[in-house]
Motif scaffolding. Sequence first.
Motif, PDB file in Angstrom:
ATOM      1  N   PRO A  13       0.794  -1.228   0.000  1.00 39.62           N
ATOM      2  CA  PRO A  13       0.000   0.000   0.000  1.00 39.62           C
ATOM      3  C   PRO A  13       0.833   1.289   0.000  1.00 39.62           C
ATOM      4  O   PRO A  13       0.359   2.318  -0.467  1.00 39.62           O
ATOM      5  N   ASP A  14       2.069   1.226   0.496  1.00 41.83           N
ATOM      6  CA  ASP A  14       2.917   2.429   0.548  1.00 41.83           C
ATOM      7  C   ASP A  14       3.862   2.541  -0.648  1.00 41.83           C
ATOM      8  O   ASP A  14       4.798   3.327  -0.629  1.00 41.83           O
ATOM      9  N   ASP A  15       3.614   1.756  -1.702  1.00 38.86           N
ATOM     10  CA  ASP A  15       4.483   1.761  -2.874  1.00 38.86           C
ATOM     11  C   ASP A  15       3.694   2.208  -4.103  1.00 38.86           C
ATOM     12  O   ASP A  15       2.975   1.406  -4.697  1.00 38.86           O
ATOM     13  N   PRO A  16       3.820   3.479  -4.512  1.00 35.40           N
ATOM     14  CA  PRO A  16       3.046   3.967  -5.653  1.00 35.40           C
ATOM     15  C   PRO A  16       3.389   3.284  -6.973  1.00 35.40           C
ATOM     16  O   PRO A  16       2.570   3.243  -7.889  1.00 35.40           O
ATOM     17  N   SER A  17       4.593   2.699  -7.096  1.00 31.34           N
ATOM     18  CA  SER A  17       4.967   2.028  -8.345  1.00 31.34           C
ATOM     19  C   SER A  17       4.293   0.664  -8.486  1.00 31.34           C
ATOM     20  O   SER A  17       4.245   0.111  -9.578  1.00 31.34           O
ATOM     21  N   GLY A  18       3.827   0.098  -7.383  1.00 31.00           N
ATOM     22  CA  GLY A  18       3.161  -1.200  -7.422  1.00 31.00           C
ATOM     23  C   GLY A  18       4.089  -2.396  -7.318  1.00 31.00           C
ATOM     24  O   GLY A  18       3.646  -3.512  -7.101  1.00 31.00           O
ATOM     25  N   CYS A  19       5.401  -2.177  -7.504  1.00 31.77           N
ATOM     26  CA  CYS A  19       6.361  -3.278  -7.426  1.00 31.77           C
ATOM     27  C   CYS A  19       7.723  -2.730  -7.020  1.00 31.77           C
ATOM     28  O   CYS A  19       8.192  -1.732  -7.568  1.00 31.77           O
ATOM     29  N   HIS A  20       8.348  -3.375  -6.059  1.00 29.95           N
ATOM     30  CA  HIS A  20       9.724  -3.054  -5.676  1.00 29.95           C
ATOM     31  C   HIS A  20      10.407  -4.361  -5.269  1.00 29.95           C
ATOM     32  O   HIS A  20       9.790  -5.426  -5.304  1.00 29.95           O
ATOM     33  N   PHE A  21      11.656  -4.272  -4.873  1.00 33.52           N
ATOM     34  CA  PHE A  21      12.435  -5.439  -4.494  1.00 33.52           C
ATOM     35  C   PHE A  21      12.980  -5.233  -3.086  1.00 33.52           C
ATOM     36  O   PHE A  21      13.467  -4.148  -2.763  1.00 33.52           O
ATOM     37  N   ASP A  22      12.860  -6.260  -2.260  1.00 33.23           N
ATOM     38  CA  ASP A  22      13.414  -6.226  -0.913  1.00 33.23           C
ATOM     39  C   ASP A  22      14.703  -7.035  -0.910  1.00 33.23           C
ATOM     40  O   ASP A  22      14.706  -8.218  -1.264  1.00 33.23           O
ATOM     41  N   LEU A  23      15.803  -6.388  -0.528  1.00 39.87           N
ATOM     42  CA  LEU A  23      17.092  -7.048  -0.391  1.00 39.87           C
ATOM     43  C   LEU A  23      17.238  -7.454   1.068  1.00 39.87           C
ATOM     44  O   LEU A  23      17.185  -6.602   1.949  1.00 39.87           O
ATOM     45  N   LEU A  24      17.400  -8.738   1.318  1.00 39.61           N
ATOM     46  CA  LEU A  24      17.530  -9.270   2.671  1.00 39.61           C
ATOM     47  C   LEU A  24      18.919  -9.845   2.870  1.00 39.61           C
ATOM     48  O   LEU A  24      19.409 -10.612   2.026  1.00 39.61           O
ATOM     49  N   LEU A  25      19.555  -9.483   3.993  1.00 40.58           N
ATOM     50  CA  LEU A  25      20.851 -10.031   4.379  1.00 40.58           C
ATOM     51  C   LEU A  25      20.705 -10.670   5.743  1.00 40.58           C
ATOM     52  O   LEU A  25      20.303 -10.008   6.711  1.00 40.58           O
ATOM     53  N   GLU A  26      20.989 -11.957   5.820  1.00 42.26           N
ATOM     54  CA  GLU A  26      20.879 -12.680   7.087  1.00 42.26           C
ATOM     55  C   GLU A  26      21.780 -12.034   8.123  1.00 42.26           C
ATOM     56  O   GLU A  26      22.960 -11.770   7.873  1.00 42.26           O
ATOM     57  N   ASP A  27      21.212 -11.798   9.309  1.00 46.87           N
ATOM     58  CA  ASP A  27      21.931 -11.146  10.404  1.00 46.87           C
ATOM     59  C   ASP A  27      21.462 -11.762  11.715  1.00 46.87           C
ATOM     60  O   ASP A  27      20.583 -11.224  12.381  1.00 46.87           O
ATOM     61  N   GLY A  28      21.986 -12.929  12.034  1.00 46.52           N
ATOM     62  CA  GLY A  28      21.574 -13.615  13.258  1.00 46.52           C
ATOM     63  C   GLY A  28      20.165 -14.172  13.135  1.00 46.52           C
ATOM     64  O   GLY A  28      19.868 -14.950  12.231  1.00 46.52           O
ATOM     65  N   ALA A  29      19.261 -13.725  14.010  1.00 48.99           N
ATOM     66  CA  ALA A  29      17.898 -14.263  14.075  1.00 48.99           C
ATOM     67  C   ALA A  29      16.919 -13.561  13.144  1.00 48.99           C
ATOM     68  O   ALA A  29      15.727 -13.863  13.151  1.00 48.99           O
TER      69      ALA A  29
END
Length: 119
Positions: A13-29
């Motif tokens: 709902p907070d993304d006016p473009s309708g599509c983005h990418f989430d970059l996740l980096l493992e950091d413990g838990a």
Amino acid sequence: MPRYALLRHTGAPDDPSGCHFDLLLEDGASCRTWRLADIPILNAAEQDAIPLPAHRLIWLEPRSAAVSGGRGWAERIRAGRYQGSLPSVANEPLEITLMNGDLSGQLKIVQGRCRLSKP
């Protein structure tokens, strides 16, 4: 080696473009996470990297699922492992090497800007 993942997130709902990418980096838990407009491409121009709240480790696994709270749909589209350490403070410059996966190269996030280049 810790893991990384790139999620395609649609319908937020907070993304006016309708599509983005989430970059996740493992950091413990959990995973440190940034919102990107595009998939990082080796030696492409820098792009904005907007810090997001930590994501659960389950998103590092192959999956496609609704995001809690009616915040759209996410699908893991790239994944692998990275080498290097994350800074102790989330907004400090980050420099790691993505390897053993779908993306490879030196990933830098400095002052809200992200770039993937040759190591």
